[in-house]
Scaffold this motif. Structure first.
Motif, PDB file in Angstrom:
ATOM      1  N   VAL A   1       0.844  -1.205   0.000  1.00  0.00           N
ATOM      2  CA  VAL A   1       0.000   0.000   0.000  1.00  0.00           C
ATOM      3  C   VAL A   1       0.876   1.251   0.000  1.00  0.00           C
ATOM      4  CG1 VAL A   1      -1.628   1.349   1.386  1.00  0.00           C
ATOM      5  CG2 VAL A   1      -1.995  -1.101   1.064  1.00  0.00           C
ATOM      6  N   GLN A   2       1.907   1.277   0.834  1.00  0.00           N
ATOM      7  CA  GLN A   2       2.818   2.422   0.892  1.00  0.00           C
ATOM      8  C   GLN A   2       3.499   2.658  -0.450  1.00  0.00           C
ATOM      9  OE1 GLN A   2       3.356   4.696   3.243  1.00  0.00           O
ATOM     10  NE2 GLN A   2       1.807   3.751   4.531  1.00  0.00           N
ATOM     11  N   LYS A   3       3.863   1.569  -1.119  1.00  0.00           N
ATOM     12  CA  LYS A   3       4.541   1.673  -2.410  1.00  0.00           C
ATOM     13  C   LYS A   3       3.593   2.201  -3.491  1.00  0.00           C
ATOM     14  CE  LYS A   3       7.331  -1.006  -5.627  1.00  0.00           C
ATOM     15  NZ  LYS A   3       7.843  -2.328  -5.970  1.00  0.00           N
ATOM     16  N   ALA A   4       2.328   1.762  -3.442  1.00  0.00           N
ATOM     17  CA  ALA A   4       1.356   2.137  -4.472  1.00  0.00           C
ATOM     18  C   ALA A   4       0.727   3.504  -4.218  1.00  0.00           C
ATOM     19  CB  ALA A   4       0.264   1.084  -4.558  1.00  0.00           C
ATOM     20  N   SER A   5       0.715   3.961  -2.976  1.00  0.00           N
ATOM     21  CA  SER A   5       0.069   5.231  -2.631  1.00  0.00           C
ATOM     22  C   SER A   5       0.943   6.410  -3.027  1.00  0.00           C
ATOM     23  CB  SER A   5      -0.200   5.303  -1.133  1.00  0.00           C
ATOM     24  OG  SER A   5      -1.071   4.286  -0.743  1.00  0.00           O
ATOM     25  N   PRO A   6       0.316   7.437  -3.584  1.00  0.00           N
ATOM     26  CA  PRO A   6       1.108   8.632  -3.892  1.00  0.00           C
ATOM     27  C   PRO A   6       1.503   9.346  -2.602  1.00  0.00           C
ATOM     28  CG  PRO A   6      -1.216   9.028  -4.330  1.00  0.00           C
ATOM     29  CD  PRO A   6      -1.077   7.577  -3.959  1.00  0.00           C
ATOM     30  N   HIS A   7       2.676   9.913  -2.613  1.00  0.00           N
ATOM     31  CA  HIS A   7       3.152  10.647  -1.441  1.00  0.00           C
ATOM     32  C   HIS A   7       2.533  12.040  -1.441  1.00  0.00           C
ATOM     33  CE1 HIS A   7       5.879   7.519  -0.228  1.00  0.00           C
ATOM     34  NE2 HIS A   7       6.279   7.408  -1.486  1.00  0.00           N
ATOM     35  N   SER A   8       2.079  12.438  -0.284  1.00  0.00           N
ATOM     36  CA  SER A   8       1.421  13.727  -0.139  1.00  0.00           C
ATOM     37  C   SER A   8       2.446  14.793   0.257  1.00  0.00           C
ATOM     38  CB  SER A   8       0.342  13.626   0.931  1.00  0.00           C
ATOM     39  OG  SER A   8      -0.282  14.859   1.116  1.00  0.00           O
ATOM     40  N   PRO A   9       2.458  15.898  -0.469  1.00  0.00           N
ATOM     41  CA  PRO A   9       3.368  16.996  -0.090  1.00  0.00           C
ATOM     42  C   PRO A   9       2.795  17.750   1.108  1.00  0.00           C
ATOM     43  CG  PRO A   9       2.121  17.579  -2.050  1.00  0.00           C
ATOM     44  CD  PRO A   9       1.749  16.160  -1.698  1.00  0.00           C
ATOM     45  N   VAL A  10       3.117  17.311   2.292  1.00  0.00           N
ATOM     46  CA  VAL A  10       2.503  17.812   3.519  1.00  0.00           C
ATOM     47  C   VAL A  10       2.730  19.313   3.705  1.00  0.00           C
ATOM     48  CG1 VAL A  10       2.478  17.605   6.040  1.00  0.00           C
ATOM     49  CG2 VAL A  10       2.674  15.570   4.626  1.00  0.00           C
ATOM     50  N   LEU A  11       3.949  19.777   3.508  1.00  0.00           N
ATOM     51  CA  LEU A  11       4.248  21.192   3.709  1.00  0.00           C
ATOM     52  C   LEU A  11       3.449  22.059   2.740  1.00  0.00           C
ATOM     53  CD1 LEU A  11       5.900  23.166   5.371  1.00  0.00           C
ATOM     54  CD2 LEU A  11       7.718  22.972   3.682  1.00  0.00           C
ATOM     55  N   LYS A  12       3.406  21.661   1.487  1.00  0.00           N
ATOM     56  CA  LYS A  12       2.640  22.406   0.472  1.00  0.00           C
ATOM     57  C   LYS A  12       1.152  22.414   0.822  1.00  0.00           C
ATOM     58  CE  LYS A  12       1.079  21.736  -4.133  1.00  0.00           C
ATOM     59  NZ  LYS A  12       1.039  20.782  -5.200  1.00  0.00           N
ATOM     60  N   ASN A  13       0.619  21.257   1.236  1.00  0.00           N
ATOM     61  CA  ASN A  13      -0.794  21.174   1.599  1.00  0.00           C
ATOM     62  C   ASN A  13      -1.111  22.061   2.798  1.00  0.00           C
ATOM     63  OD1 ASN A  13      -1.169  19.357  -0.473  1.00  0.00           O
ATOM     64  ND2 ASN A  13      -1.249  17.565   0.853  1.00  0.00           N
ATOM     65  N   CYS A  14      -0.225  22.069   3.783  1.00  0.00           N
ATOM     66  CA  CYS A  14      -0.426  22.916   4.965  1.00  0.00           C
ATOM     67  C   CYS A  14      -0.390  24.392   4.588  1.00  0.00           C
ATOM     68  CB  CYS A  14       0.627  22.620   6.023  1.00  0.00           C
ATOM     69  SG  CYS A  14       0.415  21.032   6.832  1.00  0.00           S
ATOM     70  N   LEU A  15       0.527  24.749   3.714  1.00  0.00           N
ATOM     71  CA  LEU A  15       0.626  26.142   3.279  1.00  0.00           C
ATOM     72  C   LEU A  15      -0.636  26.573   2.534  1.00  0.00           C
ATOM     73  CD1 LEU A  15       2.355  28.712   3.005  1.00  0.00           C
ATOM     74  CD2 LEU A  15       3.210  27.764   0.850  1.00  0.00           C
ATOM     75  N   PHE A  16      -1.107  25.741   1.595  1.00  0.00           N
ATOM     76  CA  PHE A  16      -2.324  26.073   0.849  1.00  0.00           C
ATOM     77  C   PHE A  16      -3.537  26.156   1.770  1.00  0.00           C
ATOM     78  CE2 PHE A  16      -1.151  24.608  -3.742  1.00  0.00           C
ATOM     79  CZ  PHE A  16      -0.231  25.626  -3.799  1.00  0.00           C
ATOM     80  N   ALA A  17      -3.626  25.237   2.742  1.00  0.00           N
ATOM     81  CA  ALA A  17      -4.743  25.263   3.685  1.00  0.00           C
ATOM     82  C   ALA A  17      -4.708  26.537   4.524  1.00  0.00           C
ATOM     83  CB  ALA A  17      -4.707  24.029   4.583  1.00  0.00           C
ATOM     84  N   PHE A  18      -3.521  26.896   4.983  1.00  0.00           N
ATOM     85  CA  PHE A  18      -3.362  28.110   5.789  1.00  0.00           C
ATOM     86  C   PHE A  18      -3.744  29.353   4.989  1.00  0.00           C
ATOM     87  CE2 PHE A  18      -0.661  31.681   7.126  1.00  0.00           C
ATOM     88  CZ  PHE A  18      -1.076  31.823   8.439  1.00  0.00           C
ATOM     89  N   LEU A  19      -3.236  29.443   3.753  1.00  0.00           N
ATOM     90  CA  LEU A  19      -3.507  30.622   2.929  1.00  0.00           C
ATOM     91  C   LEU A  19      -4.975  30.714   2.521  1.00  0.00           C
ATOM     92  CD1 LEU A  19      -0.301  30.670   0.687  1.00  0.00           C
ATOM     93  CD2 LEU A  19      -0.849  32.165   2.621  1.00  0.00           C
ATOM     94  N   SER A  20      -5.565  29.598   2.131  1.00  0.00           N
ATOM     95  CA  SER A  20      -6.962  29.641   1.702  1.00  0.00           C
ATOM     96  C   SER A  20      -7.896  29.876   2.881  1.00  0.00           C
ATOM     97  CB  SER A  20      -7.346  28.371   0.950  1.00  0.00           C
ATOM     98  OG  SER A  20      -7.162  27.246   1.776  1.00  0.00           O
ATOM     99  N   GLY A  21      -7.621  29.230   4.020  1.00  0.00           N
ATOM    100  CA  GLY A  21      -8.424  29.487   5.215  1.00  0.00           C
ATOM    101  C   GLY A  21      -8.299  30.935   5.651  1.00  0.00           C
ATOM    102  N   GLY A  22      -7.089  31.465   5.582  1.00  0.00           N
ATOM    103  CA  GLY A  22      -6.869  32.872   5.903  1.00  0.00           C
ATOM    104  C   GLY A  22      -7.586  33.801   4.936  1.00  0.00           C
ATOM    105  N   ALA A  23      -7.617  33.414   3.656  1.00  0.00           N
ATOM    106  CA  ALA A  23      -8.322  34.235   2.659  1.00  0.00           C
ATOM    107  C   ALA A  23      -9.822  34.263   2.947  1.00  0.00           C
ATOM    108  CB  ALA A  23      -8.061  33.701   1.255  1.00  0.00           C
ATOM    109  N   ILE A  24     -10.377  33.126   3.336  1.00  0.00           N
ATOM    110  CA  ILE A  24     -11.810  33.083   3.674  1.00  0.00           C
ATOM    111  C   ILE A  24     -12.078  33.948   4.905  1.00  0.00           C
ATOM    112  CG2 ILE A  24     -13.683  31.590   4.479  1.00  0.00           C
ATOM    113  CD1 ILE A  24     -12.435  29.366   2.701  1.00  0.00           C
ATOM    114  N   CYS A  25     -11.220  33.856   5.896  1.00  0.00           N
ATOM    115  CA  CYS A  25     -11.384  34.678   7.103  1.00  0.00           C
ATOM    116  C   CYS A  25     -11.207  36.165   6.791  1.00  0.00           C
ATOM    117  CB  CYS A  25     -10.411  34.230   8.185  1.00  0.00           C
ATOM    118  SG  CYS A  25     -10.783  32.588   8.826  1.00  0.00           S
ATOM    119  N   THR A  26     -10.275  36.472   5.900  1.00  0.00           N
ATOM    120  CA  THR A  26     -10.073  37.862   5.490  1.00  0.00           C
ATOM    121  C   THR A  26     -11.304  38.381   4.755  1.00  0.00           C
ATOM    122  OG1 THR A  26      -7.691  37.505   5.348  1.00  0.00           O
ATOM    123  CG2 THR A  26      -8.584  39.417   4.162  1.00  0.00           C
TER     124      THR A  26
END
Length: 148
Positions: A13-38
């Motif tokens: 499963v680990q071999k077949a699963s795509p690796h998630s770019p955690v830092l990029k995902n966290c950054l996008f979540a932070f920026l988009s959540g911040g944009a909604i709050c703004t």
């Protein structure tokens, strides 16, 4: 065929699963959540400039964000935003509006009552039940504490 052990299966499963770019995902979540709050703050400031007091402006912001989220979901735009923004679109009120509208739209072809009406609370229903039940229980506990 030889049976796989749980460890071998996990390795596959680990071999077949795509690796998630955690830092990029966290950054996008932070920026988009911040944009909604703004956006919410900008709407609040606008409503206060129009003469609403703070309490009424906050109510108008909630209504506006729900309407915007529901409209974007109905147009199919919200899901595209969520693909990139990830958890940032789960800012409670916008994510809740999306979770209400999505199942309703999916089942609208089954009819107004049996499709739209019945499926409207498919995702949000358990959240509502838990929230209402917890608030009633909390209210009872506070009432009992107030008796002493």
């Amino acid at each position: 065929m030889k049976k796989k052990t749980p460890q071998q299966y996990d390795a596959m499963v680990q071999k077949a699963s795509p690796h998630s770019p955690v830092l990029k995902n966290c950054l996008f979540a932070f920026l988009s959540g911040g944009a909604i709050c703004t956006l919410g703050q900008a709407l609040a400031n606008t409503f206060m400039l129009l003469g609403f007091d703070l309490k009424d402006a906050r109510t108008c912001v909630s209504i506006s964000l729900i309407f915007i989220s529901a409209a974007l979901t109905a147009c199919g735009v919200y899901d595209n935003i969520a693909k990139y923004a990830g958890a940032g679109t789960l800012v409670p009120i916008t994510g809740f509006a999306n979770s209400m509208v999505s199942p309703a739209l999916e089942f609208k072809s089954e009819g107004f009552v049996t499709g739209l009406g019945a499926k409207l609370f498919t995702v949000a229903g358990p959240v509502l039940v838990f929230g209402i039940s917890a608030s009633v229980l909390y209210g009872i506990v506070l009432y009992i504490i107030g008796l002493f």
